[in-house]
Design a protein around this motif. Structure first.
Motif, PDB file in Angstrom:
ATOM      1  N   ARG A 151      -4.848  12.568  -5.894  1.00 34.98           N
ATOM      2  CA  ARG A 151      -4.211  13.814  -5.221  1.00 34.98           C
ATOM      3  C   ARG A 151      -2.815  13.637  -5.254  1.00 34.98           C
ATOM      4  NH1 ARG A 151      -7.841  17.407  -3.359  1.00 34.98           N
ATOM      5  NH2 ARG A 151     -10.171  16.612  -2.910  1.00 34.98           N
ATOM      6  N   GLN A 155       0.193  15.800  -6.908  1.00 30.17           N
ATOM      7  CA  GLN A 155       1.414  16.499  -6.176  1.00 30.17           C
ATOM      8  C   GLN A 155       2.502  15.983  -6.406  1.00 30.17           C
ATOM      9  OE1 GLN A 155       0.575  19.116  -4.106  1.00 30.17           O
ATOM     10  NE2 GLN A 155       2.854  19.358  -3.671  1.00 30.17           N
ATOM     11  N   MET A 229       5.216  13.641   1.655  1.00 30.45           N
ATOM     12  CA  MET A 229       4.034  14.636   1.874  1.00 30.45           C
ATOM     13  C   MET A 229       2.948  13.807   3.059  1.00 30.45           C
ATOM     14  SD  MET A 229       2.098  13.681  -1.622  1.00 30.45           S
ATOM     15  CE  MET A 229       3.433  13.781  -2.683  1.00 30.45           C
ATOM     16  N   ILE A 231      -1.407  13.084   4.040  1.00 31.56           N
ATOM     17  CA  ILE A 231      -2.502  13.257   3.465  1.00 31.56           C
ATOM     18  C   ILE A 231      -3.701  13.327   4.725  1.00 31.56           C
ATOM     19  CG2 ILE A 231      -2.864  10.942   3.070  1.00 31.56           C
ATOM     20  CD1 ILE A 231      -4.461  12.082   0.430  1.00 31.56           C
ATOM     21  N   ARG A 299       3.976  18.871   1.684  1.00 32.82           N
ATOM     22  CA  ARG A 299       2.608  19.480   1.566  1.00 32.82           C
ATOM     23  C   ARG A 299       1.734  18.529   2.381  1.00 32.82           C
ATOM     24  NH1 ARG A 299       5.642  22.855   0.601  1.00 32.82           N
ATOM     25  NH2 ARG A 299       5.588  23.998  -1.292  1.00 32.82           N
ATOM     26  N   ARG A 300       0.735  18.951   2.955  1.00 27.23           N
ATOM     27  CA  ARG A 300      -0.482  18.334   3.628  1.00 27.23           C
ATOM     28  C   ARG A 300      -1.810  18.384   2.451  1.00 27.23           C
ATOM     29  NH1 ARG A 300      -5.115  19.366   7.582  1.00 27.23           N
ATOM     30  NH2 ARG A 300      -5.309  17.435   8.788  1.00 27.23           N
ATOM     31  N   LEU A 301      -1.847  17.040   2.096  1.00 28.78           N
ATOM     32  CA  LEU A 301      -2.960  17.192   0.971  1.00 28.78           C
ATOM     33  C   LEU A 301      -4.383  16.933   1.668  1.00 28.78           C
ATOM     34  CD1 LEU A 301      -1.383  14.863  -1.695  1.00 28.78           C
ATOM     35  CD2 LEU A 301      -1.031  17.193  -1.241  1.00 28.78           C
ATOM     36  N   ARG A 302      -5.441  17.442   1.218  1.00 33.40           N
ATOM     37  CA  ARG A 302      -6.683  17.539   1.728  1.00 33.40           C
ATOM     38  C   ARG A 302      -7.358  16.223   0.838  1.00 33.40           C
ATOM     39  NH1 ARG A 302      -7.984  21.082   5.253  1.00 33.40           N
ATOM     40  NH2 ARG A 302      -6.862  23.057   5.516  1.00 33.40           N
TER      41      ARG A 302
END
Length: 303
Positions: A151, A155, A229, A231, A299-302
């Protein structure tokens, strides 16, 4: 330790309280470390890793539970330190006296497997250390390995144009209490220079910082890394009351499925219930300046 009347009546603390360096929890850690002959920083991290196992959904932990986890963590850490006693430095040296070296893989694995909070080494890593000038013992060390986090890699490719195969990850860092101030940031700068001058197919270094363990990323900021970022946190997993990552579960049992672990292997499997803080991803360009990324662009990654 003498406690104030207020402290002696405190029955529950939040996980946020325990992460603060000036909390009652830090006093309890200091006392336990002194009694057991342990490094307070290592005991703090190991205990913080295991407190979510007994925390309520609202993130609070009873003082008695904290003291029990401290005793368990201290006993485990004492055993682990005894197994690699010959690799543990005891003398302090100024930062300018330490030597930067590419460190022996077997000895690095022994330290990470016993003292790092994950209690494992990452295969396929290059290991670097600042060693003392007398005995050559590592004061601060890290391992760097090809980025495996898909992930994060996607990104980096999408947002920053960096292919995942050109990214390496600082996957383990450990610093002993005798390390001087700024040892980790100094080590990181030396590692970057190695990749800049010797490794032509790597453009970016990354690392994940877990604030649930009290880490803030200050050493990375001091080495001119930037947060790019975050997560999403996932629950911590525990097998027989000891933390285990999904990777470790797959390596040990062949699966990370909790129901399967309980049925097929008879393991006592638990997971944390309280909400955990997201991990942050710090990055450093191997060549050139690392750009600042504004919070709104992170960005906030899932999971």
């Amino acid at each position: 330790m003498l406690t104030s009347p207020v402290e002696s009546t405190v029955l529950r603390l939040s996980l946020d309280d325990c992460r603060r360096p000036d909390s009652l929890f830090s006093d309890l850690v200091r006392d336990a470390a002194l009694v057991n002959g342990l490094e307070p920083r290592a005991l703090t991290v190991r205990t913080l890793l295991h407190l979510p196992r007994v925390a309520r959904f609202n993130g609070t932990v009873g003082r008695r539970q904290i003291e029990m986890e401290l005793r368990r963590s201290a006993a485990g850490l004492r055993t682990d330190q005894a197994r690699i006693r010959s690799l543990i430095p005891t003398n302090k040296f100024p930062l300018q006296d330490l030597r930067f070296v590419e460190y022996d893989a077997r000895e690095a694995a022994a330290i990470f497997s016993h003292l790092h909070y994950l209690r494992s080494a990452r295969a396929g890593s290059r290991n670097f250390a600042l060693v003392d000038p007398v005995n050559g013992l590592p004061v601060s060390l890290c391992s760097v390995s090809p980025l495996e986090w898909l992930r994060v890699g996607r990104q980096l490719q999408t947002q920053f144009g960096v292919p995942r195969e050109r990214v390496w990850d600082v996957s383990r860092v450990y610093s002993f209490d005798v390390a001087p101030s700024n040892a980790i940031s100094f080590l990181l700068a030396k590692v970057r220079n190695v990749f800049r001058t010797e490794v032509r197919d790597v453009d970016l270094l990354t690392t994940a910082v877990d604030p649930n363990l009290g880490f803030t990323g200050s050493s990375y900021r001091a080495a001119n890394w930037h947060r790019w970022m975050s997560i999403q946190a996932r629950p911590y997993l525990y097998v027989d009351r000891l933390y285990a990552s999904p990777r470790q579960l797959r390596q040990r049992f062949g699966t990370a499925n909790l129901s399967e672990l309980q049925v097929r292997h008879g393991a006592v499997v638990e997971q944390s219930r309280a909400k955990l803080l997201d991990s942050t991803i710090f990055c450093c360009r191997v060549r050139g300046e690392t750009e600042f990324v504004a919070p709104d662009d992170q960005r906030r990654l899932r999971r």
